[in-house]
Each structure stands twice: as structure tokens, then as C-alpha cells.
Design a protein around this motif. Sequence first.
Motif, PDB file in Angstrom:
ATOM      1  N   PRO A  82      40.607  43.510  29.219  1.00  0.00           N
ATOM      2  CA  PRO A  82      39.223  43.099  28.906  1.00  0.00           C
ATOM      3  C   PRO A  82      38.906  43.211  27.415  1.00  0.00           C
ATOM      4  O   PRO A  82      38.194  42.362  26.866  1.00  0.00           O
ATOM      5  N   ARG A  83      39.424  44.258  26.756  1.00  0.00           N
ATOM      6  CA  ARG A  83      39.165  44.436  25.329  1.00  0.00           C
ATOM      7  C   ARG A  83      39.806  43.323  24.510  1.00  0.00           C
ATOM      8  O   ARG A  83      39.173  42.750  23.610  1.00  0.00           O
ATOM      9  N   LEU A  84      41.058  43.000  24.784  1.00  0.00           N
ATOM     10  CA  LEU A  84      41.731  41.913  24.062  1.00  0.00           C
ATOM     11  C   LEU A  84      41.054  40.577  24.329  1.00  0.00           C
ATOM     12  O   LEU A  84      40.981  39.719  23.437  1.00  0.00           O
ATOM     13  N   GLN A  85      40.557  40.391  25.540  1.00  0.00           N
ATOM     14  CA  GLN A  85      39.851  39.157  25.879  1.00  0.00           C
ATOM     15  C   GLN A  85      38.618  38.988  24.999  1.00  0.00           C
ATOM     16  O   GLN A  85      38.328  37.890  24.512  1.00  0.00           O
ATOM     17  N   ASN A  86      37.907  40.081  24.760  1.00  0.00           N
ATOM     18  CA  ASN A  86      36.712  40.027  23.921  1.00  0.00           C
ATOM     19  C   ASN A  86      37.051  39.888  22.442  1.00  0.00           C
ATOM     20  O   ASN A  86      36.404  39.121  21.709  1.00  0.00           O
ATOM     21  N   VAL A  87      38.059  40.632  21.982  1.00  0.00           N
ATOM     22  CA  VAL A  87      38.416  40.617  20.564  1.00  0.00           C
ATOM     23  C   VAL A  87      38.900  39.240  20.117  1.00  0.00           C
ATOM     24  O   VAL A  87      38.502  38.716  19.075  1.00  0.00           O
ATOM     25  N   PHE A  88      39.782  38.630  20.933  1.00  0.00           N
ATOM     26  CA  PHE A  88      40.369  37.344  20.546  1.00  0.00           C
ATOM     27  C   PHE A  88      39.657  36.150  21.171  1.00  0.00           C
ATOM     28  O   PHE A  88      40.063  35.007  20.938  1.00  0.00           O
ATOM     29  N   LEU A 118      39.401  34.925  24.375  1.00  0.00           N
ATOM     30  CA  LEU A 118      40.334  34.123  25.150  1.00  0.00           C
ATOM     31  C   LEU A 118      40.034  34.250  26.640  1.00  0.00           C
ATOM     32  O   LEU A 118      39.443  35.226  27.091  1.00  0.00           O
ATOM     33  N   ASP A 119      40.466  33.253  27.410  1.00  0.00           N
ATOM     34  CA  ASP A 119      40.395  33.310  28.861  1.00  0.00           C
ATOM     35  C   ASP A 119      41.369  34.382  29.353  1.00  0.00           C
ATOM     36  O   ASP A 119      42.408  34.624  28.741  1.00  0.00           O
ATOM     37  N   ILE A 120      41.061  35.013  30.485  1.00  0.00           N
ATOM     38  CA  ILE A 120      41.914  36.099  30.973  1.00  0.00           C
ATOM     39  C   ILE A 120      43.322  35.614  31.306  1.00  0.00           C
ATOM     40  O   ILE A 120      44.297  36.330  31.122  1.00  0.00           O
ATOM     41  N   THR A 121      43.456  34.362  31.760  1.00  0.00           N
ATOM     42  CA  THR A 121      44.798  33.847  32.065  1.00  0.00           C
ATOM     43  C   THR A 121      45.620  33.672  30.793  1.00  0.00           C
ATOM     44  O   THR A 121      46.849  33.739  30.829  1.00  0.00           O
ATOM     45  N   VAL A 122      44.951  33.452  29.647  1.00  0.00           N
ATOM     46  CA  VAL A 122      45.659  33.377  28.364  1.00  0.00           C
ATOM     47  C   VAL A 122      46.060  34.780  27.907  1.00  0.00           C
ATOM     48  O   VAL A 122      47.180  35.002  27.448  1.00  0.00           O
ATOM     49  N   GLY A 178      41.726  33.932  39.206  1.00  0.00           N
ATOM     50  CA  GLY A 178      41.319  32.898  38.267  1.00  0.00           C
ATOM     51  C   GLY A 178      40.870  33.480  36.940  1.00  0.00           C
ATOM     52  O   GLY A 178      41.372  34.497  36.476  1.00  0.00           O
ATOM     53  N   ALA A 179      39.889  32.839  36.318  1.00  0.00           N
ATOM     54  CA  ALA A 179      39.466  33.202  34.962  1.00  0.00           C
ATOM     55  C   ALA A 179      38.711  34.516  34.907  1.00  0.00           C
ATOM     56  O   ALA A 179      38.686  35.181  33.879  1.00  0.00           O
TER      57      ALA A 179
END
Length: 461
Positions: free
Chosen positions: A31-37, A39-43, A423-424
Motif C-alpha cells: 500500500p505504501r509503494l502504491q501511494n508513493v509511486f 500506481l495500480d496495485i497490479t503494477v 483486482g485493482a
Amino acid sequence: MNARNWWLMVSVGLGILLNPLNSSMISIAIPRLQNVFQLDITVVFWIIFCFYIASAISSPVMGKASDLFGRRKIFLTGLVVAFVASAIAPLSPNFGWLILFRIVQSVGTSMIISAGMAIIRMNITEKQATAVSVLTIFQSGAAAIGPFVGGVLIHLWDWPAIFFVNIPFAVASFLFSWLTIPKDEKPASATHSMSFRAWLDLIDASGTLLFTVGLVLLLVGLLSVKSSGHVSIIQVIVGLISFVALGAFVRHELKTVSPFIPLRTLAEYPEITWVNVQSIIVNLILFTLFYGVPSYLQMVRHVSEFHTGILMLSLGLCSFVASPLAGRWIDKSGPRPALNVAAVLMTLGSVWIVTLNQTSPVISVCLSLAAFGISNGLNSVGLQAALFKSSPKEIIGVASGLFTTSRILGAILSLLLIGVIVGAKFSFGGFRVLGIILTVISLSLVFMSRRRRELRAIRRE
């Protein structure tokens, strides 16, 4: 077991824990990397996929290399590679560079595991199940407490800390290993005079390429379909290419003299085959839990990284306690009883997930995690003891690398399962569906073990 063997196990164990520690710590960081970059969770999942794909590719190659060129040399080199990658990864300017350094880190830690397990197998000949249980305290214990460690580190110092934490372990393992691991026997002179083409044939570059292309394209195709919500012509073409590449890989492996994954060896030693199949299934279940529960707690129940790590600690503590007990049990009774109990516990843990509802206290998740933690300790020791028992000494490096690959394939399948079902964005409904699927898979493992016992009984008669 003498003091020298204990120090040898500690030296190897400090290095071996790096691979499972890094594969599990990242679960809290998603979740942290998703917010920082942004990006969609699948990415974001590709930071995990790349680690496992690189491990799946490098583990058999490094197992073979350790058999040919020296296990001590490969082990120490892997520690250096892992150290460098862990030190540089937090400086990544973007997500692409972070993935690159994760791949390098994965290769280094795979070298450590493939050579390290072979070192223990060759140098400790008595009470091997006890030796395996000690390594399991490092290996499966690191995987189990990884989410807790990741949660604390991210809470205190943000996501780069999950890379920097590897550095003291790599340094300590290198220093101890330099002193305790016996020097390698001199490799055959033929390995020094090989041409570049011979080297490519030796590591099966063609098979490795076919496996990589097939696996990556399959993951890209399936995840892109889930992300877009429809099937396009391009996605169909990507899927077809992946199946053609994987089919060509199987055909190539059956014909080549030095295969990347020794399918003929698996056919020759059915016990090794069974251990690896069971390892894939067990790790599919375990890693679905590893990556599913932290995302569920943070995204659905809005639990912080720190408290998610604390809740996940129940899995780690139970695994830590179960591993040495499993070692003593397996030394007396063999691996099969422990593996059967582990399958039952995984089934009970999966059923408990299905019974949860949206108002259930988050602490109730710990009951499921405890069941999986005990089963993880039993499975880790039991499967490795079964591998040692069924593997001839001359191919133990290859067998260890193949066993690591089976674990990695299970983890990749778990991420694919989460991506396709959830999913996402995580939801409570998706989490419950995962629980149902895990229950079915766990039950199938119980029935498979029972059927296998019946077949062995028939053969003895």
C-alpha cells in the motif's frame, strides 16, 4: 552435534534468511509503494513478481553452479551481490530502477540458498532433520516475521528501511561463513577451458529464455485482462505466445543434455517430484495469506502498517516455536506425519477466514494466522527433510535449487490468484473468496496425501 556444526548452521542460516525475509517484508509495503509511486496495485505487484521470477530462474542455475564450481564460492559471492543490491535499492529514482535492484537482490539471495542448503547437506551427515529445523528457524522464521519487521521499519523510517535492514545480516553471514565453511574441492579442469557456447549450453540459456518469456507473458496477459475488465486481441496474442513458449520450454528440457529444470530427473526420482509438487501447493496457500491478509487489514479494515505487523507476528511466533519441535518429531517418525498434520491445520485456518465477517474484530484474524504459522513450521522442516531423504548426494545442489524454484512458483501463483480474484483494490468480498479457494486447495492436499499413503501400501503388498 558438535560446536563446529552449530556454527556452520548459524553462518549459513544468517545468509539464507535474506531471501524469505525480503519476499515477506514487502507485503506490508505494497500500500505504501502504491501511494508513493501512484500506481495500480497490479503494477506494484511486479516488485514481488520480479523477485520471484528472478529467483525461479537463478535458483536451478546457481544450484548447478554450486555443484560444479564450489558451494562456498557461490555462497560468499551471493552475499556480496545481496549486500550491494540492498544498499543501492533505496536510492532508486523511480519504480523501474527499484524493480531492477530487486532482481539483482533476488539473484544474490538465490545463490545463497542454493549453495547454502547443499553446504549443510554435504557437511552435516547426522541428525539432518535437526539441522534442517535450525535452518528453518532462520528461513521460514524470517519469512513469517517479515511482515512484522516490515511494518515496524516502515512505521519508523519508511519503505527504504526494508532494504537497509539486510546489510548487517549479509555482513555477519559473510564473516562467519568465511571462517566456518570448509574450502571447496578443486573443480574439474574441464570447467576452466569451456568456450562461451559451452557455458551457454551448460546453464541451458535457451531453456532459461523460453521459461522467462513464457512466464512473464502469461502474467502480463492475465493481469492486464483483470485490470482492463475485457479481453483484447493483443491480450489473446500475448497469451498464445506465452503458451507456445512454455510448451517449447517443456519440449526443450526433455531433449537437452543440461536442462535448466531437470524434468527427466524428476521422472527418475518420483519422490523428488512429489516433494516439489507439494511445495508448490503449500506455498501457494501460505503466500496468498502472506500478501492477502496485510492488504486486507490495511485497505479494508484501515489498520496501520505497525499494527498490521504486530497482528502478523502471531504467524511468525507459531512458526518459530513449531520448527524445532518439528525437527525432533521428524528425526523420530519421518516427515510424513508432520506434513499430514500441517495440511489439516492449513484447512482449519482457511475455513476460519471464510467465517469472518465485516464486523469481526481484526484480532480474530490471529487465530487463522496461528494455524498457518504452526503448519508453516511443520511444512518447512518436513518438506526439506523429505527432499534430503530422496535426493542423491551428487545432485543435491540441483535438487535444492529446484526445491527453491517450487517454493517460488507457489508464491507467484499466489500473487496471480490475488490479482485475478481481487483486482485493482482489495475488498471484503474478494478476501472471503480467497478464503474459500484456500479451503478447497487445502482439502485437496489432505486427500492427495491420503491417496499417496494408500498407493504406497498397495506397492508394499
